[in-house]
Design an enzyme around this catalytic site. Structure first.
Site, mmCIF file in Angstrom:
data_model
loop_
_atom_site.group_PDB
_atom_site.id
_atom_site.type_symbol
_atom_site.label_atom_id
_atom_site.label_comp_id
_atom_site.label_asym_id
_atom_site.label_seq_id
_atom_site.Cartn_x
_atom_site.Cartn_y
_atom_site.Cartn_z
ATOM 1 N N LYS A 1 -10.233 0.135 -2.907
ATOM 2 C CA LYS A 1 -10.224 -0.002 -1.452
ATOM 3 C C LYS A 1 -10.500 1.334 -0.776
ATOM 4 O O LYS A 1 -9.619 2.183 -0.696
ATOM 5 C CB LYS A 1 -8.861 -0.552 -0.985
ATOM 6 C CG LYS A 1 -8.746 -0.678 0.535
ATOM 7 C CD LYS A 1 -7.410 -1.297 0.962
ATOM 8 C CE LYS A 1 -7.236 -1.232 2.472
ATOM 9 N NZ LYS A 1 -5.918 -1.732 2.923
ATOM 10 N N ASP B 1 0.856 -1.189 0.000
ATOM 11 C CA ASP B 1 0.000 0.000 0.000
ATOM 12 C C ASP B 1 0.891 1.237 0.000
ATOM 13 O O ASP B 1 1.474 1.587 1.026
ATOM 14 C CB ASP B 1 -0.904 0.024 1.244
ATOM 15 C CG ASP B 1 -1.979 -1.069 1.198
ATOM 16 O OD1 ASP B 1 -1.741 -2.129 0.567
ATOM 17 O OD2 ASP B 1 -3.042 -0.872 1.809
ATOM 18 N N LYS C 1 -6.851 3.315 -3.699
ATOM 19 C CA LYS C 1 -7.316 3.321 -2.311
ATOM 20 C C LYS C 1 -7.495 4.762 -1.879
ATOM 21 O O LYS C 1 -6.713 5.638 -2.260
ATOM 22 C CB LYS C 1 -6.251 2.599 -1.464
ATOM 23 C CG LYS C 1 -6.484 2.607 0.029
ATOM 24 C CD LYS C 1 -5.415 1.749 0.739
ATOM 25 C CE LYS C 1 -5.456 1.953 2.243
ATOM 26 N NZ LYS C 1 -4.393 1.207 2.955
#
Lengths: 491, 304
Positions: free
Chosen positions: B240, B141, B204
Site C-alpha cells: 500500500k 495500520d 505501506k
C-alpha cells in the site's frame, strides 16, 4: 553438457498486452522517391538505379532510394572538395558553429518526425527513437557546435587544421544518431563530408539532408549519398578523400583498413563487440538485472556495445536467472510504432536469419535456451528475447557477435577468472561491472581491455564521453575531445 | 499466522539498492501509454483499490458516515462502478464506520500504535490495537518505531511488529514504514524485510503526515522486497503506497509497476491498495471523460 531442456519458467504471471497506443505515421512526411543529396540539391543518380527501403515490421516498401554509382560518388566528393576549398574551410569558426547550432535546434524541432521515420525504416521501438536516438543526435550537434571556435583551446599549442573531405559510412542500428556522431565533429573541425547511410535505413539521413537545406547550410558541405556496399567501396577508394570514418562490422572494417593502407587517408573504425557484463554477488541485484536487460535487449540487441556475454558470480546465479526470466516475461515485442513496445522488429530479413542461425548453433552446442513466450506479429521480422545458459567459453554464441536479442550466460567464482574470460575475445569495445564495492570497480575496470566500461549501469551515451574500441573492435574515438582529434591535423 | 518461521535473514545485510538504477526503472513505468479499454479497466481497478481516508483530530461521526456513504456510492451517475476497498480512520471512529458500512464489502481499517509518530510504549500500542479490533476493525495500520530503526535496533522493531500482529487476531496488519523518515532506499528495503518476516500482511509507505510520502521508486523498492520474499517463502505480502498519489494517471503508472514487478496476482485489492483520499475524484473525472468524451467540472463530483 546437459541435453537441451526447458528451464524453470517465470515464477510470476504477467499480462503483456495493453490497448494499442501507436504513434501516428501521418506526422511524418515521406516522399515516394529519394535522390542523392549532392552540392545542396537532390539529384538523380547518374547510375539511374534505385532500390526499395522497406519497413521491417510489415515487410512493406516505404520509399525508393537512389543507388549511387562510382560517378555519383565522384560527383559528391568533387562537391565536398569545392565546398572545402571554396568557403567552408575558410569560414571563421564561429560562423561554422552557428550552422551547427542551427542543425541541432532543427533536429529538436523535428524530433517527432525523425523518431517516427527512424522506427518505420529501422524497426526500433518508438520509445527508444523518441527518447534516445533523436535527442542524443541533437545533443551531439549542440556539443560539437560549441567546440568549433575553441579548437585552439581543445589542443593548445598544436595549431589544429581540418583534414579536408571526410568519407563517412554508417550502420543501420542507429541511423540518425550515427550520422550525427559523424557529421557534427567533422563540420566543427572545418571538414566537408560525404556520408553514406546503410542501405536498409537511409530515410532519416535523407530527412537530415532536407533539414540541412532548410538550414541554408552552404552547398557541398554535407553530401548524403545512398547505396550498399559497392557505394561504400567507391567512397573508401576515392583518391580525393582525406579521411574515412566507418562504423559497422569487423569484417568490412578489415577490408577498409586494407584498402586505405599505403594511402594518406586517415582512418577511424568502430566495429563489432562481444561485451562482458559482469555481475558480482555484492551488486544491487534488481538494478543489475535491469542493466542486463538494457544491455542486451536495447534496440533488439543491434548494438555494437551490447552486453551480450553475461558473467554472474556463482553465489547469486540462481537468483539472477530467476529475476531475468521474470523480467523477460514482461517485455513487449511488437509494432515498433506502439509506444508500449520494448522490443521492435529485427532490422532486416538477412539479420533475422543470422540471429536464427546463431540460436540454432547455441542449441546444437548444448547450451540451454530460454525465450520469452510472447506472441510475435504474423508479419515482419521479429525475434523473441532469448538467453542461453550452460554456455562454454568456447561456444560460438559466446565468441561471435550475434547482433540480436540473444544473451550468453556464464558463471564465475573469482575476480581473476572473470577478467581472464572477459578479455578472452578478439573484441574490446565495451564492458559492464556491477558491484557495490568501489575498490572493486577500480580494480576490475583497469584490468578489462575494453574502450568503454560502465559501472553499475549499461548502454549510457553522452556526447562528452569518447566511444571506441580495442583490438578488433576498431580504433579511434568518437565523442568528446577525442572525437575532435579524429578530424584534425596539426601544423 | 504470526512471524514467518523460515530462517531469518541478517537484517544488517539486506540487499542494497542503487538509487540511480531504481529511479530509472521507476521512471520507465511512466512511459507506458495506457489507452482505451486498458485505461478504463485500470481506472476502475484503481477505484476498487482505494483506502478512503480521514485522519484528522477534527473528524466527527458525521464526517465518517459521509465518507462511508461515498465509499459505497462513489459516483452514482456512472452505473456499475466498484466500491473502494476500505475506509481508514482513527480507532475511536471504527464503530461508527463499521455500522455505516454494514452490509457492504468495504473494509474498515484503523490506524493504531500511537499513529503517526509511534512514540509510545509497546503496551499502549498493543492495547490500542486490541481496542480497534474489538471495535470491529478489519485491518490495522501500524507505524514502526523509526527512531529505534534508525538506531539500528532492528530486533526491537521486529518484536514490536510481531507483538502487534499477535494483538490483531484475525485483522490484517499493515505496517507503515514512514519511508520519508527512513531517507535511503537501503533503509526502505531493510525495513520492508523486517516487517515481512515479523508478520506484516501489508507493507505501506507512509502515514501521509510526513513528506515525502509515497513515490514510485520507494514503492518499487518495496514491491521488489515483496517479490523476493515470495521467491524465498512462497508467501504473498500486500502493498500500500499512501500519500501523494492524487492523479488518475499516477495511479495507472503504479498499476503498471505492480503488474510488471509482481504480476497479475497482485492486481486486486486483496494485494494492492492506494492510501489516498483525493485520488478517487480524479479517477472518476477521467472515467467520465472516457465515457462521455468531455471533461466535467469538479463540481459534478462529491467532495467527501
Amino acid at each position: 553438457m546437459a541435453k537441451s531442456t526447458k528451464l524453470t519458467q517465470p515464477a510470476l504471471q504477467f499480462k503483456t498486452t495493453y490497448a494499442p497506443a501507436p504513434e501516428s505515421v501521418s506526422a511524418a512526411n515521406i516522399k515516394v522517391q529519394y535522390d542523392l543529396f549532392i552540392n545542396g540539391k537532390f539529384e538523380k543518380p547518374l547510375s539511374k538505379k534505385y532500390f526499395d527501403t522497406i519497413n521491417p515490421a510489415t515487410e512493406q516498401k516505404i520509399a525508393l532510394v537512389a543507388e549511387a554509382g562510382d560517378a555519383d560518388v565522384d560527383k559528391a566528393v568533387k562537391a565536398a572538395r569545392s565546398a572545402y576549398n571554396g568557403h567552408w574551410g575558410k569560414m571563421p569558426p564561429k560562423e561554422r558553429a552557428k550552422y551547427i547550432y542551427r542543425i541541432a535546434r532543427m533536429v529538436q524541432e523535428r524530433a517527432r518526425e525523425f523518431a517516427i521515420i527512424e522506427s518505420l525504416d529501422g524497426g526500433k521501438p518508438i520509445r527508444e527513437s523518441r527518447d534516445i536516438d533523436v535527442p542524443l543526435a541533437a545533443n551531439h550537434f549542440f556539443y560539437y557546435a560549441g567546440w568549433a571556435d575553441k579548437l585552439n583551446y581543445a589542443f593548445p599549442n598544436r595549431k589544429p587544421f581540418p583534414l579536408g573531405v571526410a568519407g563517412q559510412i554508417i550502420p543501420w542500428n542507429f541511423p540518425l544518431l550515427m550520422a550525427a556522431w559523424k557529421i557534427a565533429p567533422a563540420l566543427a573541425c572545418g571538414n566537408t563530408v560525404v556520408l553514406k547511410p546503410a542501405e536498409t535505413t537511409p530515410l532519416t539521413a535523407l530527412k537530415l539532408a532536407e533539414l540541412l537545406q532548410d538550414c541554408d547550410l552552404p552547398p557541398g558541405v554535407v553530401n548524403i549519398i545512398t547505396g550498399a556496399g559497392k557505394t561504400g567501396a567507391a567512397i573508401v577508394n576515392h583518391p580525393d578523400i582525406n579521411k574515412i570514418a566507418f562504423t559497422g562490422s569487423t569484417e568490412v572494417g578489415k577490408i577498409i583498413q586494407l584498402a586505405t593502407a599505403a594511402s594518406s587517408k586517415k582512418l577511424t573504425l568502430e566495429l563489432g563487440g562481444k561485451a562482458a557484463n559482469i555481475i558480482f554477488e555484492d551488486a544491487p541485484i534488481d538494478q543489475a538485472v535491469e542493466g542486463i536487460i538494457n544491455g542486451i535487449y536495447f534496440n533488439q540487441g543491434h548494438v555494437c556495445c551490447a552486453g551480450s556475454r553475461l558473467f554472474v558470480q556463482e553465489s547469486i546465479y540462481k537468483e539472477v536467472l530467476q529475476k531475468l526470466k521474470d523480467r523477460i516475461a514482461t517485455l513487449i515485442v511488437g509494432n515498433p510504432l506502439d509506444k508500449n513496445t520494448d522490443i521492435g522488429a529485427i532490422n532486416s530479413k538477412q539479420q533475422l536469419q543470422t540471429i536464427q542461425k546463431y540460436i540454432a548453433i547455441g542449441k546444437k552446442e548444448g547450451a540451454e535456451m530460454f525465450e520469452s513466450t510472447c506472441n510475435l506479429p504474423g508479419k515482419g521480422y521479429f525475434c523473441r528475447p532469448t538467453l542461453f545458459t550452460n554456455v562454454a567459453q568456447s561456444s560460438r554464441i559466446a565468441q561471435e557477435e550475434i547482433f540480436g536479442p540473444v544473451l550468453a550466460i556464464q558463471t564465475f567464482r573469482t575476480d581473476d577468472e572473470v577478467i581472464e574470460k572477459a578479455n578472452n575475445t578478439p573484441f574490446g569495445l565495451s564492458a559492464g561491472v556491477w558491484t557495490n564495492k568501489g575498490s572493486r570497480i577500480f580494480n576490475i575496470t583497469t584490468r578489462l581491455r575494453a574502450g568503454v566500461i560502465w559501472a553499475n549501469t549499461y548502454n549510457k551515451f553522452d556526447p562528452v564521453s569518447p566511444f571506441g574500441g580495442y583490438k578488433e573492435s576498431g580504433f579511434g574515438r568518437e565523442g568528446g575531445l577525442h572525437g575532435l582529434s579524429a578530424y584534425l591535423k596539426y601544423e | 499466522m504470526s512471524a514467518v518461521t523460515a530462517i531469518l535473514p541478517n537484517f544488517r545485510n539486506t540487499p542494497q539498492i542503487d538509487h540511480v538504477g531504481v529511479e530509472e526503472r521507476a521512471a520507465r513505468f511512466t512511459k507506458r501509454s495506457i489507452k482505451a479499454e486498458t485505461k478504463v479497466n485500470g481506472l476502475k481497478l484503481a477505484l476498487n483499490m482505494i483506502d478512503l481516508t480521514t485522519l484528522e483530530g477534527k473528524d466527527t461521526d458525521g464526517k465518517v458516515r459521509q465518507l462511508c456513504y461515498k465509499a459505497m456510492h462513489l459516483h452514482d451517475a456512472y452505473p456499475g462502478l466498484p466500491t473502494v476497498a476500505a475506509i481508514c480512520v482513527y480507532p475511536s471512529m471504527v464503530a461508527v464506520a463499521k455500522k455505516a458500512l454494514n452490509g457492504s464489502n468495504v473494509k474498515v481499517a484503523a490506524v493504531a500504535t500511537a499513529f503517526p509518530s509511534g512514540q509510545s510504549s509497546r503496551d499502549i500500542k498493543i492495547s490500542e490495537t486490541k481496542f480497534a479490533v474489538q471495535e470491529g476493525a478489519d485491518e490495522i495500520d501500524m507505524v514502526i518505531s523509526r527512531g529505534k530503526f534508525l538506531q539500528g535496533e532492528y530486533n526491537y522493531v521486529f518484536d514490536e511488529i510481531a507483538a502487534i500482529k499477535e494483538a490483531c487476531g484475525n485483522a490484517r496488519l499493515k505496517v507503515i514504514l514512514e519511508t520519508g523518515e527512513l531517507v535511503t532506499y537501503d533503509n526502505v528495503r531493510r525495513a520492508s524485510e523486517i516487517a515481512m518476516y515479523a508478520g506484516a500482511d501489508f507493507i505501506k509507505t507512509s502515514t501521509g503526515k510526513i513528506q515525502p510520502a509515497a513515490t514510485m521508486p520507494v514503492t518499487l523498492v518495496m514491491l521488489e522486497a515483496i517479490r523476493d520474499f515470495y521467491y524465498r517463502t512462497g508467501k504473498k505480502i500486500a502493498m500500500k503506497p499512501a500519500g501523494g498519489i492524487s492523479k488518475a494517471k499516477a495511479a495507472l503508472h503504479y498499476l503498471v509497476m505492480v503488474q510488471e514487478t509482481l504480476g497479475i496476482d497482485w492486481l486486486n485489492n486483496q494485494w494492492f491498495r492506494f492510501g489516498a483520499s483525493s485520488l478517487a475524484n480524479d479517477v472518476l473525472m477521467q472515467l467520465e471523460k472516457e465515457r462521455t468524451g468531455v471533461y466535467q467540472s469538479a463540481n459534478y463530483f462529491s467532495i467527501d
